[in-house]
Design a protein around this motif. Structure first.
Motif, PDB file in Angstrom:
ATOM      1  N   THR A 469      99.709  65.933  69.945  1.00 56.13           N
ATOM      2  CA  THR A 469      99.869  66.337  71.349  1.00 56.13           C
ATOM      3  C   THR A 469     101.331  66.219  71.749  1.00 56.13           C
ATOM      4  N   ALA A 470     101.674  66.920  72.816  1.00 60.17           N
ATOM      5  CA  ALA A 470     103.047  66.839  73.332  1.00 60.17           C
ATOM      6  C   ALA A 470     103.044  67.262  74.792  1.00 60.17           C
ATOM      7  N   ARG A 471     103.982  66.725  75.549  1.00 59.94           N
ATOM      8  CA  ARG A 471     104.186  67.192  76.921  1.00 59.94           C
ATOM      9  C   ARG A 471     105.555  67.852  76.953  1.00 59.94           C
ATOM     10  N   GLY A 472     105.566  69.098  77.419  1.00 58.90           N
ATOM     11  CA  GLY A 472     106.811  69.841  77.398  1.00 58.90           C
ATOM     12  C   GLY A 472     106.913  70.821  78.547  1.00 58.90           C
ATOM     13  N   GLU A 473     107.997  71.561  78.514  1.00 56.41           N
ATOM     14  CA  GLU A 473     108.262  72.543  79.574  1.00 56.41           C
ATOM     15  C   GLU A 473     108.002  73.957  79.058  1.00 56.41           C
ATOM     16  N   LEU A 474     107.367  74.762  79.910  1.00 58.25           N
ATOM     17  CA  LEU A 474     107.122  76.158  79.596  1.00 58.25           C
ATOM     18  C   LEU A 474     108.415  76.936  79.857  1.00 58.25           C
ATOM     19  N   LEU A 475     109.063  77.406  78.790  1.00 58.09           N
ATOM     20  CA  LEU A 475     110.372  78.053  78.916  1.00 58.09           C
ATOM     21  C   LEU A 475     110.290  79.531  79.241  1.00 58.09           C
ATOM     22  N   ALA A 476     109.258  80.213  78.739  1.00 56.43           N
ATOM     23  CA  ALA A 476     109.168  81.660  78.957  1.00 56.43           C
ATOM     24  C   ALA A 476     107.728  82.119  78.841  1.00 56.43           C
ATOM     25  N   VAL A 477     107.404  83.171  79.616  1.00 56.57           N
ATOM     26  CA  VAL A 477     106.088  83.809  79.580  1.00 56.57           C
ATOM     27  C   VAL A 477     106.304  85.278  79.219  1.00 56.57           C
ATOM     28  N   VAL A 478     105.572  85.759  78.220  1.00 53.90           N
ATOM     29  CA  VAL A 478     105.736  87.138  77.741  1.00 53.90           C
ATOM     30  C   VAL A 478     104.382  87.845  77.769  1.00 53.90           C
ATOM     31  N   LYS A 479     104.377  89.065  78.357  1.00 48.15           N
ATOM     32  CA  LYS A 479     103.191  89.917  78.327  1.00 48.15           C
ATOM     33  C   LYS A 479     103.604  91.287  77.803  1.00 48.15           C
ATOM     34  N   ASP A 480     102.850  91.809  76.825  1.00 54.21           N
ATOM     35  CA  ASP A 480     103.125  93.136  76.263  1.00 54.21           C
ATOM     36  C   ASP A 480     104.588  93.274  75.825  1.00 54.21           C
ATOM     37  N   ASP A 498     109.451  74.127  75.046  1.00 55.12           N
ATOM     38  CA  ASP A 498     110.598  73.436  74.460  1.00 55.12           C
ATOM     39  C   ASP A 498     110.185  72.511  73.330  1.00 55.12           C
ATOM     40  N   ILE A 499     108.883  72.139  73.288  1.00 57.12           N
ATOM     41  CA  ILE A 499     108.390  71.234  72.261  1.00 57.12           C
ATOM     42  C   ILE A 499     106.924  71.549  72.011  1.00 57.12           C
ATOM     43  N   THR A 500     106.469  71.395  70.751  1.00 59.18           N
ATOM     44  CA  THR A 500     105.070  71.693  70.459  1.00 59.18           C
ATOM     45  C   THR A 500     104.621  70.963  69.199  1.00 59.18           C
ATOM     46  N   PRO A 501     103.333  70.576  69.149  1.00 57.12           N
ATOM     47  CA  PRO A 501     102.772  70.038  67.909  1.00 57.12           C
ATOM     48  C   PRO A 501     102.074  71.129  67.093  1.00 57.12           C
ATOM     49  N   LEU A 502     102.056  72.360  67.611  1.00 58.44           N
ATOM     50  CA  LEU A 502     101.350  73.459  66.964  1.00 58.44           C
ATOM     51  C   LEU A 502     102.254  74.162  65.952  1.00 58.44           C
ATOM     52  N   TYR A 503     101.747  74.314  64.729  1.00 55.26           N
ATOM     53  CA  TYR A 503     102.500  74.927  63.628  1.00 55.26           C
ATOM     54  C   TYR A 503     102.470  76.446  63.765  1.00 55.26           C
ATOM     55  N   GLY A 504     103.624  77.072  63.609  1.00 52.54           N
ATOM     56  CA  GLY A 504     103.709  78.523  63.666  1.00 52.54           C
ATOM     57  C   GLY A 504     103.549  79.151  62.293  1.00 52.54           C
ATOM     58  N   GLN A 505     102.802  80.220  62.243  1.00 55.48           N
ATOM     59  CA  GLN A 505     102.515  80.881  60.962  1.00 55.48           C
ATOM     60  C   GLN A 505     103.788  81.160  60.175  1.00 55.48           C
ATOM     61  N   SER A 506     103.819  80.673  58.941  1.00 56.46           N
ATOM     62  CA  SER A 506     104.952  80.922  58.046  1.00 56.46           C
ATOM     63  C   SER A 506     104.611  80.362  56.681  1.00 56.46           C
ATOM     64  N   GLY A 507     105.296  80.873  55.656  1.00 57.81           N
ATOM     65  CA  GLY A 507     105.106  80.370  54.313  1.00 57.81           C
ATOM     66  C   GLY A 507     103.695  80.509  53.785  1.00 57.81           C
ATOM     67  N   GLY A 508     102.935  81.482  54.313  1.00 55.04           N
ATOM     68  CA  GLY A 508     101.568  81.693  53.864  1.00 55.04           C
ATOM     69  C   GLY A 508     100.533  80.902  54.637  1.00 55.04           C
ATOM     70  N   GLN A 509     100.963  79.917  55.434  1.00 50.60           N
ATOM     71  CA  GLN A 509     100.026  79.111  56.224  1.00 50.60           C
ATOM     72  C   GLN A 509      99.829  79.738  57.595  1.00 50.60           C
ATOM     73  N   VAL A 510      98.568  79.897  58.005  1.00 57.69           N
ATOM     74  CA  VAL A 510      98.279  80.491  59.307  1.00 57.69           C
ATOM     75  C   VAL A 510      98.703  79.544  60.423  1.00 57.69           C
ATOM     76  N   GLY A 511      98.822  80.104  61.617  1.00 52.31           N
ATOM     77  CA  GLY A 511      99.219  79.300  62.759  1.00 52.31           C
ATOM     78  C   GLY A 511      98.078  78.441  63.280  1.00 52.31           C
ATOM     79  N   ASP A 512      98.458  77.385  64.003  1.00 51.72           N
ATOM     80  CA  ASP A 512      97.460  76.492  64.603  1.00 51.72           C
ATOM     81  C   ASP A 512      96.814  77.129  65.818  1.00 51.72           C
ATOM     82  N   THR A 513      95.754  76.498  66.295  1.00 48.50           N
ATOM     83  CA  THR A 513      95.160  76.819  67.593  1.00 48.50           C
ATOM     84  C   THR A 513      95.117  75.535  68.402  1.00 48.50           C
ATOM     85  N   GLY A 514      94.914  75.686  69.712  1.00 50.44           N
ATOM     86  CA  GLY A 514      94.883  74.506  70.564  1.00 50.44           C
ATOM     87  C   GLY A 514      94.751  74.881  72.024  1.00 50.44           C
TER      88      GLY A 514
END
Length: 885
Positions: A469-480, A498-514
């Protein structure tokens, strides 16, 4: 005449007798050095020793090293075939001292071997030294006894060697041989240092005696070392009295094979000789590279190999060879060198298979591309032009797969050049079109919003290796694909924090959900996470409560159970790769992977399907490692330090200066940014589901672990129990019970076939009696109750055997699909009275279908059974009409 093999062996034996350990050639795939394209010098495998980072049990070594210089800083590809000495693949003979002996011994060894062992004439040998190296000059003059006139001082460009911008370096000394005026360029100033072949460089002796710092300052090394290199092909040509390397016995079997395949002869035509040399050289490079586990591809080393292979294949056209042939030459190379390099014998079939696949792939487009190029060259020459336009070059490159060097090889014969600027412009235009084609698609890597954020230095700190878990700031919102000020409930969004515990898809590993939330006022269900360049992590999801705006402070929580399943599968891929290399051989290299919570997929280089017994061994070894409960260790370190430890790295991957290494002690080390279990026991169980081939020389294994494996076994057990109940058999006897049932089913099917055949015979007798006589002909037109085209043909044949001068038309309704057949007896078909194919075309139209066939038999089908009566009535009309006409 001394052979190339004898020259190689004499070199190794000489240094072995002088206290050197003979070290086997390392792979062409550089070990522990992903920054190097190919092994290109004998010292590569000793780099860490020279740097003082590795210790060996010996301080003197000698080797004959496989080398490739094609691509990167050292690239001889385009010169091959046009000169006597250039090669993509060659062998480098070398002797090395790691703080043991220095200049006096190195010079003495070289002179002794060349003069006393190889028998070269002393009066033809020259030595060059670095301009300030008085010590080497004096050794050559006073100890060896070379006259002053044959010792030449040269500058830093020619006679000073460096491992890099900083680090070990030192002066070098080269030994050359004067081959005589017939090798001279003819210029009055031709002397040592000239590019012609008269004064031929044989052996380079590097004296590593300084360390260069960032300022360029040279400091003497406490233990100076020696690194030498002499090309086997070059010294062989000299000792065998040949004018160029290709005339030596090292190339003889390959040239002979090319002559047999092409019907041409080497040495009779200068233009054809170029093709012979290119093909012979490239066949060696292809064979050795693939045998060392390098596969053709569109990136990195693989693309260089593909260029070499396609260039050789294209030169086959110059010798009149239009069919794939290189795969045959790889066998010739393997046979010629397997005594020295046994790995060639082991990989012989694999190399041939991969090469043939590449040849087939390129030959499909080569002829079309060559036709276009020939037309463009002719047009250019007629118009007086000298440069092939960029768009044309790009089309050949992009559509027909022509590497630029192939295009250049062809047009240089007509004194033409490539419009390089135009080609680059076409490449840039294609990239721009590709970028625009994704506009609005929401694809994170191409969305303008994310490029803007990255340009501003916006990034996300990932803490998910240790935190959920992490507490952070929402830096940007993107739609379409566009930055917005807010997103409301029900909308799909992409969020940057600005901070996240969720892994982003890369190196063959899928991204996290949460879940992203804010004290009950906001909820975003994150369905995927992507990692973009510049440490920008994109959280994709749906707003299910409240409204999101930039600047909000939010809680980010990971789906920990899903992550645990992913981690188990990822660590299992590391175990799997290590076991595959242990079981199948070190040619196994990862060529792709997918790690999800449900399963893992691992693609790797291997030349044949894996046997069931080997698959069972691999599965058992994987589970044994899991049960050992080995700790999974991670280390963050400098890239250079990581590769020095022996960590496996993918050349195609781009690594930063600091990398993360995942280690299973004494078993596996890989550079990896993915998430892993704490101990191998956390994986639970490894079940190998399948092993298949997905491309030439590429195999794929799919497997499951952990809870997925337990669920899989539970489902399998349930199916077995259910089947046992249905078959009224104990689970342990299911196989024998099924075998008996299948045998009984086969008996019943045979009995049924016999019954149906008898029934068709009886029905055909009835139909014979119902045949209608129309003039001199007989017509059978009937609907029958048959189930397959085979049964239709069988009945029609029985009718034909019992009737003469007849037309037989049968129709059947098989579950709403119409089957039609028309058979004309041989006498009518032979006289061209009736044509079964012509008749059935008209009949099939009545049932909404099409058909055709031979004069004596034709079949058709259709979707409308209600049209069968009309089709049979039409048959009678057509036969009657023929009689009346």
């Amino acid at each position: 005449m001394i052979t190339g093999n004898e020259i190689r062996q004499k070199f190794l034996d000489y240094f072995n007798s002088h206290g050197h350990t003979v070290v086997a050639s390392s792979s062409l795939l550089p070990k522990n050095d992903p920054t190097l394209l190919f092994t290109n010098a004998g010292m590569n495998q000793f780099k860490r020793v020279f740097l003082g980072e590795d210790k060996r049990s010996y301080s003197r070594a000698a080797s004959s090293q496989k080398c490739v210089r094609a691509g990167g800083k050292h690239n001889d590809l385009e010169n091959v075939g046009h000169t006597a000495r250039h090669h993509t693949f060659f062998e480098m003979l070398g002797n090395f001292s790691f703080g043991d002996y220095f200049k006096p011994e190195a010079i003495a060894f070289a002179w002794d071997l060349l003069v006393k062992v190889y028998g070269l004439p002393e009066d033809k040998l020259y030595a060059t030294v670095y301009q300030d190296d008085d010590e080497a000059h004096e050794l050559w003059k006073k100890v060896v006894g070379i006259p002053e006139s044959r010792i030449v001082r040269l500058g830093e460009k020619d006679n000073f060697w460096s491992m890099g911008d900083t680090g070990p370096c030192g002066p070098c000394s080269e030994i050359l041989i004067d081959q005589g005026v017939e090798f001279s360029c003819g210029r009055p100033d031709c002397t040592v240092g000239c590019d012609c072949d008269r004064y031929l460089e044989l052996w380079n002796l590097v004296f590593m005696q300084y360390n260069r710092d960032e300022t360029g300052k040279l400091t003497p090394l406490p233990r100076p070392s020696i690194d030498t290199g002499m090309g086997l092909e070059r010294i062989t040509a000299v000792l065998q009295g040949k004018k160029n390397n290709f005339e030596t016995d090292l190339f003889a079997p390959i040239l002979t094979a090319i002559a047999e395949i092409s019907g041409s002869t080497y040495g009779h035509d200068a233009k054809q000789d170029i093709a012979f040399k290119v093909i012979a050289d490239h066949a060696r490079a292809i064979t050795f590279l693939i045998a060392d586990g390098i596969m053709p591809s569109n990136e990195g080393r693989g693309y260089v190999l593909r260029r070499i292979l396609r260039r050789a294949f294209r030169y086959g056209r110059n010798l009149g060879v239009t069919q794939p042939f290189l795969h045959r030459l790889t066998g010739v190379v393997a046979d010629a060198f397997a005594g020295v390099y046994p790995e060639l014998a082991e990989a012989r079939g694999f190399v041939s298979q991969v090469t043939r696949s590449e040849e087939d792939r390129f030959s499909e487009t080569l002829d079309y591309g060559l036709k276009l190029l020939t037309e463009e060259v002719a047009s250019l020459k007629n118009s007086g032009g000298t440069s092939l336009s960029g768009p044309v070059v790009f089309k050949l490159y992009d559509t027909y797969g022509f590497p630029l060097d192939i295009i250049n090889d062809i047009i240089i014969e007509d004194n033409l050049s490539i419009d390089q600027a135009g080609f680059e412009a076409s490449m840039a235009q294609q990239r721009e079109m590709a970028r625009k084609s994704w506009k609005g698609s929401g694809d994170a890597e191409t969305a303008e919003a994310f490029r803007e954020l990255a340009a501003k230095g916006v990034c996300t700190k990932f803490i998910g290796y240790d935190e959920t878990t992490a507490r952070g700031e929402l830096l940007a919102v993107v739609k379409d694909g566009q930055l917005v000020d807010q997103a409301d409930e029900g909308e799909e969004v992409e969020l940057i924090l600005d901070i996240t515990p969720l892994y982003g898809q890369s190196g063959g590993q899928v991204g996290d959900t949460g879940i992203i939330s804010d004290n009950g006022r906001l909820r975003v269900d994150v369905t995927d996470v992507l990692k973009l360049p510049g440490d920008l992590i994109v959280h994709k999801g749906r707003v299910t409560q409240g409204m999101v705006t930039p600047g909000l402070k939010v809680e980010v929580a990971l789906d920990a159970d899903r992550r645990a399943a992913i981690a188990a599968n990822h660590t299992a891929t590391h175990i799997l790769q290590a076991i595959l290399r242990q079981t199948l051989g070190e040619h196994v290299r990862q060529s792709g992977s997918l790690v999800t919570p449900d399963r893992l997929r691992f693609d790797f280089t291997h030349f044949a399907p894996i046997s069931e017994s080997d698959l069972l061994t691999i599965e058992n070894l994987a589970n044994a490692r899991i049960r050992e409960n080995i700790p999974v260790q991670t280390h963050v370190m400098a890239m250079e330090e990581a590769v020095r430890t022996g960590a496996m790295a993918l050349f195609e991957e781009r690594y930063g200066d600091v990398v993360r290494m995942v280690e299973l002690p004494e078993f596996s080390k890989e550079l990896c940014g993915g998430t892993h279990v704490r101990r191998t026991g956390d994986i639970g169980t490894f079940i190998l589901l399948s092993e298949t081939g997905i491309a030439a020389g590429i195999r794929r294994i799919e497997a499951i672990t952990g809870r997925g494996a337990v669920e899989y076994l539970r489902n399998q057990l349930h199916e077995i129990k259910t089947a046992a109940v249905l078959l009224k058999s104990p689970p342990t006897e299911l196989a024998s019970r099924v075998e008996k049932l299948l045998a009984r089913q086969k008996e019943l099917e045979t009995e049924l076939d016999i019954f149906k055949a008898r029934l068709r015979t009886a029905q055909s007798g009835d139909l014979v009696s119902q045949a209608v006589e129309i003039g001199p002909y007989k017509l059978v037109a009937a609907q029958v109750g048959l189930d397959s085209p085979e049964e239709m043909r069988d009945m029609a044949d029985k009718l034909k055997d019992r009737l003469s001068s007849a037309v037989i038309v049968l129709a059947a309704d098989n579950n709403g699909k119409v089957m039609l057949i028309v058979v004309v007896t041989k006498d009518l078909a032979g006289q061209k009275v009736f044509h079964a194919g012509d008749l059935i075309k008209q009949l099939a139209a009545k049932v909404g279908g099409k058909g055709g066939g031979r004069p004596d038999m034709a079949q058709a089908g259709g979707p409308d059974p209600t049209g069968i009566p009309a089709a049979l009535a039409l048959a009678k009309e057509l036969v009657t009409g023929k009689v009346r006409s």
